[in-house]
Write a protein that holds these residues in place. Sequence first.
Motif, short mmCIF file in Angstrom:
data_model
loop_
_atom_site.label_atom_id
_atom_site.label_comp_id
_atom_site.label_asym_id
_atom_site.label_seq_id
_atom_site.Cartn_x
_atom_site.Cartn_y
_atom_site.Cartn_z
N GLU A 148 0.95 -1.16 0.13
CA GLU A 148 -0.19 0.02 -0.46
C GLU A 148 0.78 1.58 0.22
O GLU A 148 0.67 2.12 -0.61
CB GLU A 148 -0.84 -0.13 0.82
CG GLU A 148 -2.09 -1.48 1.28
CD GLU A 148 -2.92 -0.83 2.70
OE1 GLU A 148 -3.96 -1.57 2.45
OE2 GLU A 148 -2.28 -0.62 3.65
N ARG A 149 2.01 0.86 0.74
CA ARG A 149 2.84 2.58 0.85
C ARG A 149 3.38 2.87 -0.57
O ARG A 149 3.39 3.70 -0.62
CB ARG A 149 3.93 2.24 1.12
CG ARG A 149 4.18 1.95 2.84
CD ARG A 149 4.79 1.18 3.68
NE ARG A 149 4.84 1.75 5.36
CZ ARG A 149 5.95 2.09 5.85
NH1 ARG A 149 6.89 2.59 6.03
NH2 ARG A 149 5.68 2.14 7.12
N LEU A 150 3.59 1.91 -1.34
CA LEU A 150 4.00 1.86 -2.99
C LEU A 150 3.37 2.47 -4.45
O LEU A 150 3.43 3.58 -4.21
CB LEU A 150 4.47 0.74 -3.79
CG LEU A 150 4.95 1.07 -4.89
CD1 LEU A 150 6.34 1.79 -5.91
CD2 LEU A 150 5.45 -0.51 -5.65
N VAL A 151 1.55 2.09 -3.72
CA VAL A 151 0.58 1.92 -3.86
C VAL A 151 0.46 4.07 -3.58
O VAL A 151 0.33 5.13 -4.53
CB VAL A 151 -0.30 1.80 -4.55
CG1 VAL A 151 -2.00 2.44 -4.43
CG2 VAL A 151 -0.74 0.30 -4.58
N TYR A 152 0.44 4.05 -2.68
CA TYR A 152 0.23 5.36 -2.09
C TYR A 152 1.42 6.62 -2.35
O TYR A 152 1.05 7.44 -2.50
CB TYR A 152 -0.25 5.85 -0.65
CG TYR A 152 -0.52 7.17 0.52
CD1 TYR A 152 -1.33 7.57 0.45
CD2 TYR A 152 1.10 7.17 1.34
CE1 TYR A 152 -1.28 8.83 0.90
CE2 TYR A 152 0.78 8.51 1.39
CZ TYR A 152 0.05 9.24 1.94
OH TYR A 152 -0.10 10.94 2.38
N MET A 153 2.57 6.27 -2.48
CA MET A 153 3.75 7.56 -2.94
C MET A 153 3.52 7.42 -5.02
O MET A 153 3.64 8.58 -4.70
CB MET A 153 5.15 6.45 -2.15
CG MET A 153 5.07 6.80 -0.71
SD MET A 153 6.62 5.72 -0.91
CE MET A 153 7.69 6.16 -1.63
N LEU A 154 3.23 6.36 -5.35
CA LEU A 154 3.01 6.81 -7.15
C LEU A 154 1.69 7.18 -6.81
O LEU A 154 2.17 9.05 -7.53
CB LEU A 154 3.01 5.72 -7.21
CG LEU A 154 3.79 4.20 -7.61
CD1 LEU A 154 3.12 3.03 -7.67
CD2 LEU A 154 4.96 5.44 -8.55
N LEU A 155 0.70 7.41 -6.02
CA LEU A 155 -0.41 7.58 -6.30
C LEU A 155 -0.70 9.20 -6.06
O LEU A 155 -0.61 11.11 -6.61
CB LEU A 155 -1.66 7.65 -5.62
CG LEU A 155 -2.50 6.24 -6.58
CD1 LEU A 155 -3.37 5.52 -5.25
CD2 LEU A 155 -3.22 6.22 -7.71
N SER A 156 0.44 10.49 -5.26
CA SER A 156 0.60 11.55 -4.16
C SER A 156 1.33 11.98 -5.47
O SER A 156 1.54 12.90 -5.35
CB SER A 156 1.20 10.99 -2.96
OG SER A 156 0.79 10.32 -2.06
N ALA A 157 2.28 11.48 -5.57
CA ALA A 157 3.54 11.84 -6.54
C ALA A 157 2.63 12.63 -8.06
O ALA A 157 2.77 13.44 -8.64
CB ALA A 157 4.16 11.02 -7.29
N VAL A 158 1.44 11.59 -8.60
CA VAL A 158 0.89 12.31 -9.44
C VAL A 158 -0.21 12.85 -9.19
O VAL A 158 -0.20 13.60 -10.07
CB VAL A 158 0.30 10.56 -10.37
CG1 VAL A 158 -0.97 10.87 -11.10
CG2 VAL A 158 0.67 9.42 -10.75
N TYR A 159 -0.72 12.79 -7.37
CA TYR A 159 -1.85 13.55 -8.02
C TYR A 159 -0.85 15.67 -8.06
O TYR A 159 -1.68 16.27 -8.39
CB TYR A 159 -2.19 13.61 -6.56
CG TYR A 159 -3.48 14.54 -5.76
CD1 TYR A 159 -4.48 14.72 -6.41
CD2 TYR A 159 -2.98 15.53 -4.80
CE1 TYR A 159 -5.50 16.21 -6.07
CE2 TYR A 159 -3.88 16.25 -4.43
CZ TYR A 159 -5.07 16.64 -5.03
OH TYR A 159 -5.70 17.69 -4.56
N LEU A 160 0.30 15.40 -6.99
CA LEU A 160 0.91 16.59 -7.03
C LEU A 160 1.62 16.94 -8.33
O LEU A 160 1.44 18.31 -8.51
CB LEU A 160 2.12 15.96 -6.01
CG LEU A 160 1.72 16.15 -4.32
CD1 LEU A 160 2.51 15.99 -3.75
CD2 LEU A 160 0.90 16.98 -3.89
N ALA A 161 1.72 16.12 -9.28
CA ALA A 161 2.51 16.36 -10.70
C ALA A 161 0.80 16.61 -10.84
O ALA A 161 1.75 17.82 -11.73
CB ALA A 161 2.90 15.23 -10.93
N PHE A 162 -0.29 16.35 -10.94
CA PHE A 162 -0.86 16.66 -11.67
C PHE A 162 -1.66 18.17 -11.16
O PHE A 162 -1.95 18.89 -12.30
CB PHE A 162 -2.02 16.29 -11.98
CG PHE A 162 -3.26 16.50 -12.91
CD1 PHE A 162 -2.83 16.11 -14.84
CD2 PHE A 162 -4.31 16.46 -12.48
CE1 PHE A 162 -4.11 16.25 -15.06
CE2 PHE A 162 -5.63 17.27 -13.21
CZ PHE A 162 -5.47 16.01 -14.46
#
Length: 195
Positions: A148-162
């Motif tokens: 879950e940590r990896l998924v959360y970190m990836l989604l956070s990165a995409v959200y912030l970049a977007f």
Amino acid sequence: MDEVLVFVEFLGDYGKWKKGDFAPIPAKEALELYKQGLVRFSDLSRDVVKLISTMDAIIQHGKQRAPLSIKVERSLYREVETYLWLLENIITAPQANTIDSLQAYVQRYSSLKNWYEKFRAHRFKVIVDAARLRPNSMQILGRLADEERLVYMLLSAVYLAFTQGSLSADRIISAVEEVISTWRKGGGLDGGATD
């Protein structure tokens, strides 16, 4: 990562164990010994029920309270997937199964698999919301299982970049690549978290 241990009863003397001994051993070794008729799984039903109960409790807690207010054991996904793998292999080892035991193993496998699918779908929704509402939060990372940590970190990165700065595909790809690079280097447990 540590391998998941399962409890077995030895049906004969083997190495340091004597007939009738109970011991936790790595799942892969347990399966090989089971196929050879040297062990039986002593607590498999109890372990499957415990995993299902844990997943159900996390889902129910999330419905009644803040979904991320309960900490998920970091090894939960690994344990469930190990038991699914183990049950699948037991089912396909007919030399060690009677009709009754085969039927019981199939039922355990089916039940665990169904609960696991429900659990993952629920947790994904929770993680998507968390990444949107509180991206890169150390507090949230501390409550997530490793996967879950990896998924959360990836989604956070995409959200912030977007949502921040100028939007470009390159910026989003770069943010995702940075998370993956950090994760592969072993720093993925808290890399980039802010609170």
